[in-house]
Design an enzyme around this catalytic site. Structure first.
Site, PDB file in Angstrom:
ATOM      1  N   GLU A 141       0.770  -1.335   0.031  1.00 20.33           N
ATOM      2  CA  GLU A 141       0.218   0.026  -0.127  1.00 20.33           C
ATOM      3  C   GLU A 141       0.714   1.325  -0.016  1.00 20.33           C
ATOM      4  OE1 GLU A 141      -4.264  -1.095   2.235  1.00 20.33           O
ATOM      5  OE2 GLU A 141      -2.526  -1.378   3.538  1.00 20.33           O
ATOM      6  N   GLU A 171      -4.201  -9.279   3.793  1.00 18.18           N
ATOM      7  CA  GLU A 171      -5.026  -8.968   4.974  1.00 18.18           C
ATOM      8  C   GLU A 171      -6.092  -9.963   5.103  1.00 18.18           C
ATOM      9  OE1 GLU A 171      -2.843  -4.887   3.755  1.00 18.18           O
ATOM     10  OE2 GLU A 171      -3.923  -6.624   2.772  1.00 18.18           O
TER      11      GLU A 171
END
Length: 699
Positions: A111, A131
């Site tokens: 990210e 995640e």
């Protein structure tokens, strides 16, 4: 580079000409802890204010780019700035930014790269958004920025699977902008910064890119996750968040936050986090950290299903194996099985043909037990009969070199009795692999009464080499897992005797999250295994107060129906997909009539409650008497060896979601029917009284 300016303990910056270099140095994996977040914000701000650079290149020290969040912050109050705020500031930089990826860029690491204006990956590096494996979704822009630089379809693939993708694939999909040869990250950062300035490495901000809608990919993925993983709400939330990537970035990030918080507040997130930490906790004990003995060559006795699987596992880990059988036919069959296992790894892309050939070359088949004289560890994997195992260990005592570890792959038998057959009980332990041994990750490491500390620590070292989850267990019938299974498996039998069908039990527990119900599992493993265990216990003498649970299963086995391997058990397999065996229904009716049982109705929830309460009861006793060191050890045994739904965290983590008081009340109610079976463990009574949990015991 000019003298570095530190903006935190983990981040520094400096200049090479018109290229500003930001270095993240937060060992061991440069995780996005508070020092990284604070330092990155401060560095980007300072460089923009100083206005000396025309490009900013971000790289990491050590063996990897940012490999994810800092697990030390899990479960603690969040510290500001959040990663989302950091990355929004990074993307807003007036000076174009480029990130240099080596090793892995995972979760918050990727990210971070997405928030820079260009991404450069060294060959061999990997990236991903894993995640979902923790019960959540990317929460710092991953679901919004990846669809913009690549596509909605690729974002769904990466974020919903949680897989680690090679940067070469990312380059093809637009998720990585340039691939370079591996080298010094700092030198590559300088070169790429210069290319940004020259315009030969284009940069772009994701808040200025529109993601192309892909309703078909969204619909198909949503249908797939709801069919395959209906319990995992985070997968559906992840799809919905990616769907929002067609909105302006600020709106999309707000939607991502909503979906992220839905996951954060779900029980499954707690279960998956428990599983994540538990996998690491089981080996974080003094017994696993002492001095170890060599593991340069291993001997395996027995070329059957277990021995072949154990041998395969060792070969895959690069450990030479000497495989012993008593007859050439058995040895040939074992070698053929091992070869098939390795070929399967090649066909699935898990290893190359060259590595397969090298692994097979490390296998030494033999018919002579004397050939084990020079091995460091012997794993006996023969038939589950005490007399056979005792005979083998008596021979090993005279054959094996001093200091060699002698291990039994027994599932139930007393390791201390086996050790008594040798003059070296300090070298004997149990190594209980689970079938198929080259696939299943659990390894119960059974400590005998006289097992030496370095022998025990070597068991954990072997588990690590084999990439297995090693769990310490003490000696008892069945150790941790099979002892608990032997108890709660009776609930399945009692439910069937008292009115439920085997299919209803299986369906209810599959809806709870098990991949297969207990009767399907029995058919898969072979019903004869349980039959032999019941006969052994009958010979040893059963408690006269105990209700016998094997009436139906025994009659099935006496017909020669052992499950899949005979084509028939609780189900029939001749036509491919299993269908209920109608002859089992007659067996059940006959047994009920014989015992005077009037069948009653059970709801699916009744089935789940009784099954899980029985599992928790015996698991509590396993912790209470020290067979398992901590509740988390029980949980990991069931997650990695028995197909317990990972999102529920394990039986004792799940017990905490019910509460000790409720569990005691259930057992007391069930005890009105069968007071012997439904005895309340004293530990659970104490927990109900003082309000403690199993989680409290893990620390």
């Amino acid at each position: 580079m000019a003298e570095a300016n530190s903006t935190s303990d983990a981040v520094s910056y400096g200049y090479e000409g018109e290229v500003a270099l930001i270095c993240i140095d937060n060992p061991p994996v440069n995780a996005t802890g508070i020092a990284v977040r604070e330092g990155l914000v401060a560095a980007v701000k300072a460089i923009n204010e100083e206005a000396k650079a025309k490009a900013i290149a971000i790289y990491c020290a050590g063996r990897t780019f940012i490999a994810g969040a800092d697990i030390r912050e899990f479960g603690k109050p969040p510290k500001m700035p959040s990663l989302t705020e950091v990355l929004n500031d990074l993307e807003a930089s007036a000076i174009p930014t480029v990130s240099i990826i080596h090793g892995t860029a995972l979760g918050g690491g990727y990210e971070t790269a997405l928030a820079t204006h260009a991404r450069v990956g060294m060959k061999g590096a990997k990236f991903g958004l894993p995640e979902v494996l923790l019960g959540i979704i990317p929460g710092a822009g991953g679901t919004q920025r990846l669809p913009r630089v690549s596509s909605v379809g690729f974002a769904l693939d990466i974020a919903v699977s949680g897989r680690h993708a090679p940067v070469e694939e990312g380059f093809e999909k637009g998720a990585i902008d340039r691939i370079v040869e591996p080298g010094d990250p700092r030198e590559i950062a300088i070169a790429m910064g210069q290319e940004v300035i020259a315009g030969t490495l284009p940069t772009r901000r994701t808040d200025q890119i529109e993601a192309k809608a892909d309703p078909e990919a969204i619909s198909n993925t949503l249908a797939m996750v709801q069919k395959k993983n209906p319990h995992l709400i985070n997968l559906a939330e992840c799809v919905k968040a990616i769907e929002a990537a067609t909105l302006p970035l600020a709106e999309g990030l707000a939607k991502e936050r909503e979906h992220f918080m839905t996951c954060m507040n779900s029980p499954q997130r707690s279960g998956l986090i428990h599983a994540f930490f538990g996998e690491r906790a089981v080996s974080n004990i003094p017994e696993a950290k002492g001095d170890t003995r060599p593991l340069d060559k291993i001997g395996v006795i027995g070329g059957g299903t277990m021995g072949s699987g154990i041998t395969t596992s060792c070969l895959l880990a690069g450990i030479p194996v000497r495989l012993i059988e008593v007859q050439q036919e058995g040895l040939d069959r074992g070698v053929a099985t091992i070869t098939k296992n390795l070929d399967g790894a090649v066909s699935r892309g898990k290893m190359s043909q060259d590595k397969r050939d090298a692994a097979l070359a490390m296998l030494e088949p033999s018919l002579a037990m004397e050939d084990l004289a020079d091995v460091d560890l012997v794993i006996e994997a023969v038939f589950e009969k005490m007399e056979i195992k005792k005979d083998i260990f008596g021979k090993l005592d005279t054959i094996c070199k001093p200091g060699a570890i002698l291990a039994s792959n027994t599932s139930y038998l007393d390791v201390n009795q086996i050790a008594e057959m040798t003059n070296r009980p300090q070298d004997v332990l149990g190594l209980h692999f689970f079938s198929p041994a080259h696939v299943m990750r659990l390894l119960e490491i059974v400590q005998g009464a006289k097992t030496a500390p370095d022998a025990l620590a070597t068991g954990f070292a072997l588990a690590k080499k084999l990439k297995k989850v090693g769990v310490l267990a003490q000696v008892c019938d069945g150790f941790i897992g099979n002892r608990i299974l032997g108890h709660y498996g009776k609930t399945n039998a009692y439910l069937v005797l008292d009115g439920a069908s085997p299919q209803q039990v299986d369906t209810a527990l599959e809806a709870f999250g098990f991949a297969m119900g207990p009767n399907k599992v029995g058919d898969l493993a072979g019903l004869d295994i349980g039959y032999m265990t019941r006969q052994r216990k009958k010979e040893e003498g059963m408690d006269p107060n105990e209700r016998y649970a094997g009436d139906v299963a025994d009659k099935i086995c006496e017909n020669g129906w052992y499950g899949r391997k005979t084509g028939k058990g609780y189900y029939m397999y001749e036509t491919g997909a299993p269908v209920p065996n109608p002859e089992v229904e007659k067996i059940i009716d006959d047994v009920r009539a014989e015992k005077g049982i009037t069948p009653k109705d059970f709801s699916d929830q009744d089935i789940v409650d009784r099954y899980m309460t029985a599992m928790i009861a015996e698991a509590t006793r396993v912790v209470e008497d020290g067979t398992a060191k901590r509740p988390v050890d029980v949980d990991m045994v069931f997650l990695f060896g028995y197909g317990f739904p990972r999102f529920r965290g394990g039986p004792l983590h799940y017990a905490d979601t019910i509460g000790a008081k409720e569990l005691v009340a259930r057992m007391e109610e069930y005890a009105k029917e069968d007071p012997h079976y439904w005895q309340v463990p004293e530990l659970l009574r104490k927990m109900a009284a003082d309000g403690t949990t199993f989680a409290d015991m893990n620390s």
